[in-house]
Design a protein around this motif. Structure first.
Motif, PDB file in Angstrom:
ATOM      1  N   ASP A   8      -5.633 151.369  28.889  1.00 49.57           N
ATOM      2  CA  ASP A   8      -4.470 151.808  28.324  1.00 49.57           C
ATOM      3  C   ASP A   8      -2.950 151.391  28.505  1.00 49.57           C
ATOM      4  OD1 ASP A   8      -4.074 154.572  27.493  1.00 49.57           O
ATOM      5  OD2 ASP A   8      -4.708 153.662  29.343  1.00 49.57           O
ATOM      6  N   GLU A   9      -2.933 151.171  30.027  1.00 48.96           N
ATOM      7  CA  GLU A   9      -1.696 151.071  29.664  1.00 48.96           C
ATOM      8  C   GLU A   9      -1.319 149.296  29.676  1.00 48.96           C
ATOM      9  OE1 GLU A   9      -0.474 152.685  33.817  1.00 48.96           O
ATOM     10  OE2 GLU A   9      -0.560 155.012  32.896  1.00 48.96           O
ATOM     11  N   LYS A  10      -1.859 149.237  29.107  1.00 52.57           N
ATOM     12  CA  LYS A  10      -1.394 146.940  29.049  1.00 52.57           C
ATOM     13  C   LYS A  10      -2.126 146.781  27.756  1.00 52.57           C
ATOM     14  CE  LYS A  10      -3.205 145.698  32.777  1.00 52.57           C
ATOM     15  NZ  LYS A  10      -3.222 144.737  34.202  1.00 52.57           N
ATOM     16  N   ASP A  50       4.628 140.009  29.299  1.00 48.78           N
ATOM     17  CA  ASP A  50       4.509 139.119  30.675  1.00 48.78           C
ATOM     18  C   ASP A  50       3.954 137.547  29.931  1.00 48.78           C
ATOM     19  OD1 ASP A  50       5.391 140.993  32.289  1.00 48.78           O
ATOM     20  OD2 ASP A  50       3.510 142.043  32.586  1.00 48.78           O
ATOM     21  N   VAL A  51       5.014 136.993  30.230  1.00 51.37           N
ATOM     22  CA  VAL A  51       4.234 135.706  30.305  1.00 51.37           C
ATOM     23  C   VAL A  51       3.418 134.561  31.411  1.00 51.37           C
ATOM     24  CG1 VAL A  51       4.395 133.754  28.504  1.00 51.37           C
ATOM     25  CG2 VAL A  51       5.735 135.553  28.039  1.00 51.37           C
ATOM     26  N   GLU A  52       2.464 134.394  30.852  1.00 55.47           N
ATOM     27  CA  GLU A  52       2.334 132.778  32.048  1.00 55.47           C
ATOM     28  C   GLU A  52       2.182 131.967  31.217  1.00 55.47           C
ATOM     29  OE1 GLU A  52      -0.677 130.867  34.923  1.00 55.47           O
ATOM     30  OE2 GLU A  52      -0.561 131.371  33.194  1.00 55.47           O
ATOM     31  N   ARG A  53       2.254 130.792  31.648  1.00 58.14           N
ATOM     32  CA  ARG A  53       2.198 129.813  30.651  1.00 58.14           C
ATOM     33  C   ARG A  53       1.732 128.478  31.967  1.00 58.14           C
ATOM     34  NH1 ARG A  53       5.631 125.295  31.221  1.00 58.14           N
ATOM     35  NH2 ARG A  53       5.712 126.081  33.148  1.00 58.14           N
ATOM     36  N   GLN A  54       1.481 127.721  31.376  1.00 62.01           N
ATOM     37  CA  GLN A  54       1.190 126.670  32.594  1.00 62.01           C
ATOM     38  C   GLN A  54       0.877 125.451  31.233  1.00 62.01           C
ATOM     39  OE1 GLN A  54      -2.762 127.172  34.664  1.00 62.01           O
ATOM     40  NE2 GLN A  54      -2.719 125.462  35.878  1.00 62.01           N
ATOM     41  N   PHE A 116      -2.099 123.144  27.509  1.00 64.87           N
ATOM     42  CA  PHE A 116      -1.226 123.673  27.510  1.00 64.87           C
ATOM     43  C   PHE A 116      -2.220 125.627  27.461  1.00 64.87           C
ATOM     44  CE2 PHE A 116       2.154 126.135  24.724  1.00 64.87           C
ATOM     45  CZ  PHE A 116       3.030 126.577  25.339  1.00 64.87           C
ATOM     46  N   ALA A 117      -1.657 125.904  28.258  1.00 65.19           N
ATOM     47  CA  ALA A 117      -2.140 127.907  28.329  1.00 65.19           C
ATOM     48  C   ALA A 117      -0.984 128.798  29.000  1.00 65.19           C
ATOM     49  CB  ALA A 117      -3.223 127.301  29.669  1.00 65.19           C
ATOM     50  N   VAL A 118      -1.309 129.703  27.565  1.00 65.53           N
ATOM     51  CA  VAL A 118      -0.515 129.943  27.360  1.00 65.53           C
ATOM     52  C   VAL A 118      -1.575 132.248  27.904  1.00 65.53           C
ATOM     53  CG1 VAL A 118       1.115 131.868  25.881  1.00 65.53           C
ATOM     54  CG2 VAL A 118       0.570 129.845  26.681  1.00 65.53           C
ATOM     55  N   ASP A 119      -0.933 132.947  28.386  1.00 64.25           N
ATOM     56  CA  ASP A 119      -1.322 134.234  29.062  1.00 64.25           C
ATOM     57  C   ASP A 119      -0.438 135.368  28.482  1.00 64.25           C
ATOM     58  OD1 ASP A 119      -4.661 133.884  29.734  1.00 64.25           O
ATOM     59  OD2 ASP A 119      -3.474 132.659  30.988  1.00 64.25           O
ATOM     60  N   MET A 120      -0.899 136.200  27.903  1.00 65.80           N
ATOM     61  CA  MET A 120      -0.141 137.492  27.669  1.00 65.80           C
ATOM     62  C   MET A 120      -0.232 138.191  27.496  1.00 65.80           C
ATOM     63  SD  MET A 120       1.877 135.677  24.557  1.00 65.80           S
ATOM     64  CE  MET A 120       0.752 134.575  23.170  1.00 65.80           C
ATOM     65  N   VAL A 121       0.661 139.830  27.790  1.00 64.10           N
ATOM     66  CA  VAL A 121       0.092 141.513  28.551  1.00 64.10           C
ATOM     67  C   VAL A 121       0.764 141.750  27.876  1.00 64.10           C
ATOM     68  CG1 VAL A 121      -0.225 142.920  30.156  1.00 64.10           C
ATOM     69  CG2 VAL A 121      -1.322 140.191  30.553  1.00 64.10           C
ATOM     70  N   ILE A 122       1.293 142.739  27.001  1.00 62.97           N
ATOM     71  CA  ILE A 122       2.193 143.964  26.389  1.00 62.97           C
ATOM     72  C   ILE A 122       2.137 145.199  27.750  1.00 62.97           C
ATOM     73  CG2 ILE A 122       3.400 145.547  25.119  1.00 62.97           C
ATOM     74  CD1 ILE A 122       2.237 143.659  22.568  1.00 62.97           C
TER      75      ILE A 122
END
Length: 127
Positions: A8-10, A50-54, A116-122
């Motif tokens: 639960d920390e992200k 955090d954003v990881e974009r491809q 186009f791919a995007v992965d994101m984490v709070i």
């Protein structure tokens, strides 16, 4: 003590856009006002985003920018400078704790993307 991280920390965030970014197109990847409501982000303990974009097209200058809003999401201003992101896979972290409302915007360069791919984490922890 243990070095294990509690799940639960992200929070993983799903990118909901469907279209591929076109020529010099600006795309909002995440907006806290859409996700949580206006001025609600601090209640969700958002410290880092955090954003990881491809991408697959060398489209000139591509950037990721953190923006903040002082009026509940009506007007947005950049926080700092835009982060240039090269072709391929890039990961960028933004410190978002000070902002009641924030969003992350991707600006495509001069060539439309065909992938186009995007992965994101709070991240809900400060460190």
């Amino acid at each position: 003590g243990s070095d294990m991280v509690c799940p639960d920390e992200k929070t993983r965030v799903t990118y909901t856009g469907s279209a591929l970014p076109g020529n010099a197109e600006s795309v909002v990847l995440f907006s806290s006002t859409t996700a949580f409501g206006a001025r609600a982000a601090p209640h969700y303990r958002c410290f880092w985003f955090d954003v990881e974009r491809q991408t697959d097209a060398a489209a000139g200058t591509q950037t990721l920018t953190l923006q903040k809003s002082a009026d509940g999401g009506t007007n947005w201003v950049a926080v700092g400078v835009a982060n240039p992101v090269p072709l391929g896979q890039t990961q960028v972290s933004f410190y978002v704790a000070p902002y009641a409302d924030f969003r992350v915007v991707y600006l495509n360069g001069s060539t439309p993307q065909t992938a186009f791919a995007v992965d994101m984490v709070i991240q809900h922890v400060a460190s």
